[in-house]
Design a protein around this motif. Structure first.
Motif, mmCIF file in Angstrom:
data_model
loop_
_atom_site.group_PDB
_atom_site.id
_atom_site.type_symbol
_atom_site.label_atom_id
_atom_site.label_comp_id
_atom_site.label_asym_id
_atom_site.label_seq_id
_atom_site.Cartn_x
_atom_site.Cartn_y
_atom_site.Cartn_z
ATOM 1 N N LEU A 91 0.823 -1.202 0.000
ATOM 2 C CA LEU A 91 0.000 0.000 0.000
ATOM 3 C C LEU A 91 0.858 1.254 0.000
ATOM 4 O O LEU A 91 0.522 2.248 -0.663
ATOM 5 N N TRP A 92 1.974 1.205 0.737
ATOM 6 C CA TRP A 92 2.887 2.353 0.780
ATOM 7 C C TRP A 92 3.467 2.610 -0.610
ATOM 8 O O TRP A 92 3.531 3.753 -1.067
ATOM 9 N N MET A 93 3.883 1.530 -1.292
ATOM 10 C CA MET A 93 4.461 1.679 -2.627
ATOM 11 C C MET A 93 3.417 2.187 -3.622
ATOM 12 O O MET A 93 3.712 3.028 -4.472
ATOM 13 N N GLU A 94 2.175 1.674 -3.497
ATOM 14 C CA GLU A 94 1.118 2.134 -4.389
ATOM 15 C C GLU A 94 0.805 3.604 -4.136
ATOM 16 O O GLU A 94 0.528 4.364 -5.078
ATOM 17 N N ASP A 95 0.836 4.003 -2.871
ATOM 18 C CA ASP A 95 0.583 5.398 -2.530
ATOM 19 C C ASP A 95 1.673 6.298 -3.097
ATOM 20 O O ASP A 95 1.399 7.381 -3.621
ATOM 21 N N ARG A 96 2.946 5.835 -2.995
ATOM 22 C CA ARG A 96 4.055 6.604 -3.545
ATOM 23 C C ARG A 96 3.932 6.722 -5.071
ATOM 24 O O ARG A 96 4.180 7.776 -5.646
ATOM 25 N N LEU A 97 3.543 5.596 -5.702
ATOM 26 C CA LEU A 97 3.382 5.603 -7.156
ATOM 27 C C LEU A 97 2.257 6.545 -7.572
ATOM 28 O O LEU A 97 2.399 7.321 -8.539
ATOM 29 N N LEU A 98 1.151 6.498 -6.833
ATOM 30 C CA LEU A 98 0.023 7.376 -7.143
ATOM 31 C C LEU A 98 0.424 8.842 -6.981
ATOM 32 O O LEU A 98 0.083 9.687 -7.816
ATOM 33 N N SER A 99 1.164 9.117 -5.912
ATOM 34 C CA SER A 99 1.613 10.495 -5.680
ATOM 35 C C SER A 99 2.503 10.970 -6.818
ATOM 36 O O SER A 99 2.396 12.115 -7.271
ATOM 37 N N PHE A 100 3.388 10.071 -7.285
ATOM 38 C CA PHE A 100 4.282 10.423 -8.393
ATOM 39 C C PHE A 100 3.481 10.711 -9.667
ATOM 40 O O PHE A 100 3.731 11.692 -10.375
ATOM 41 N N ILE A 101 2.509 9.844 -9.952
ATOM 42 C CA ILE A 101 1.707 10.008 -11.165
ATOM 43 C C ILE A 101 0.913 11.312 -11.115
ATOM 44 O O ILE A 101 0.865 12.076 -12.089
ATOM 45 N N LEU A 102 0.306 11.584 -9.971
ATOM 46 C CA LEU A 102 -0.507 12.787 -9.843
ATOM 47 C C LEU A 102 0.335 14.049 -9.952
ATOM 48 O O LEU A 102 -0.134 15.095 -10.401
ATOM 49 N N THR A 103 1.593 13.930 -9.558
ATOM 50 C CA THR A 103 2.477 15.099 -9.595
ATOM 51 C C THR A 103 3.107 15.297 -10.964
ATOM 52 O O THR A 103 3.217 16.427 -11.459
#
Length: 256
Positions: free
Chosen positions: A170-182
């Motif tokens: 979940l942490w990795m998915e959250d980091r990936l989502l944050s990267f994509i959104l940014t």
């Protein structure tokens, strides 16, 4: 965990129980090889045991260990050493993948083999028969209690490992989502269960002119020149998990 004295106290195993178990030992032990053979013949009728019992030499070793167990049981020395030996056996069953229901059921099966022998032995003393059967059940429940702790320990360890793995995922998915959104240049928009905007990417801010703080909790339909397209987006997202529409007309902040 309970210590051995607490276990004995909880199951109400007293000196009379120990004497009764020791008394039936000389009577039952000569019969135990036959009983054990009957037990394993019975197990072979179940598919779950077919592979486990397919090796004859392994089966003989298990039967020998089973016989040693009953000798230890009929000695009725329920001390720390006995508890530890039963714990080792419980862990062995856990490693072998034997589910608790089969382990517990084994004791019920042994009762069905042993109780008729006791009834015949004490046919003229029904009070002693009842006490002896109850005593044997107490000894069996002691072993079941110890084994179940081994199962619980194993399952708790696996659950903890799974939980940590899930947290990491979940942490990795959250980091990936944050990267994509940014970093993504496209407008990426997420909706909550009420169809209100809950996620708003940097690309969406640049395209529509709205900062995240200005657009959250608003309706995506308000950004469409053709609000009916919103139903198409919802339907597509419900069927495919996400929705993408090209060449459509959207409003931006400067339209107002």
């Amino acid at each position: 965990l309970l210590n051995h004295q607490q276990r004995i106290q909880y199951l109400q195993v007293d000196q009379e129980d120990r004497e009764l178990i020791r008394e039936i030992g000389p009577f039952l032990m000569p019969k135990m090889p036959t009983v054990i053979n009957q037990f394993y013949d019975y197990l072979k009728t179940f598919d779950v045991y077919q592979e486990y019992l397919s090796n004859p030499s392994l089966v003989e070793r298990i039967k020998k260990a089973q016989l040693e167990y009953f000798q230890l049981l009929f000695d009725a020395v329920f001390d720390e050493n006995y508890i530890e030996k039963r714990r080792v056996i419980g862990k062995a069953h856990v490693r072998a993948g034997l589910e608790p229901k089969w382990y517990i059921g084994a004791y019920a099966t042994f009762c069905q083999f042993l109780f008729p022998l006791l009834r015949k032995h004490y046919q003229h003393d029904l009070i002693k028969l009842e006490k002896t059967q109850l005593t044997l059940l107490k000894a069996f429940y002691l072993d079941i209690q110890i084994a179940m702790e081994s199962y619980i320990e194993r399952y708790s360890s696996e659950l903890l490992h799974t939980s940590k793995s899930l947290e990491q995922k979940l942490w990795m998915e959250d980091r990936l989502l944050s990267f994509i959104l940014t970093e993504a240049g496209d407008a990426i928009v997420g909706l909550d269960e009420k169809d209100r905007i809950s996620t708003w990417s940097q690309g969406a801010q640049r395209i529509f002119g709205y900062k995240t703080s200005e657009i959250l909790d608003k309706s995506l339909a308000d950004l469409l020149h053709q609000p009916e397209l919103f139903d198409q987006l919802k339907k597509m997202a419900a069927e495919e998990g996400s929705a993408t529409i090209y060449e459509s007309e959207w409003k931006n902040k400067n339209d107002y």
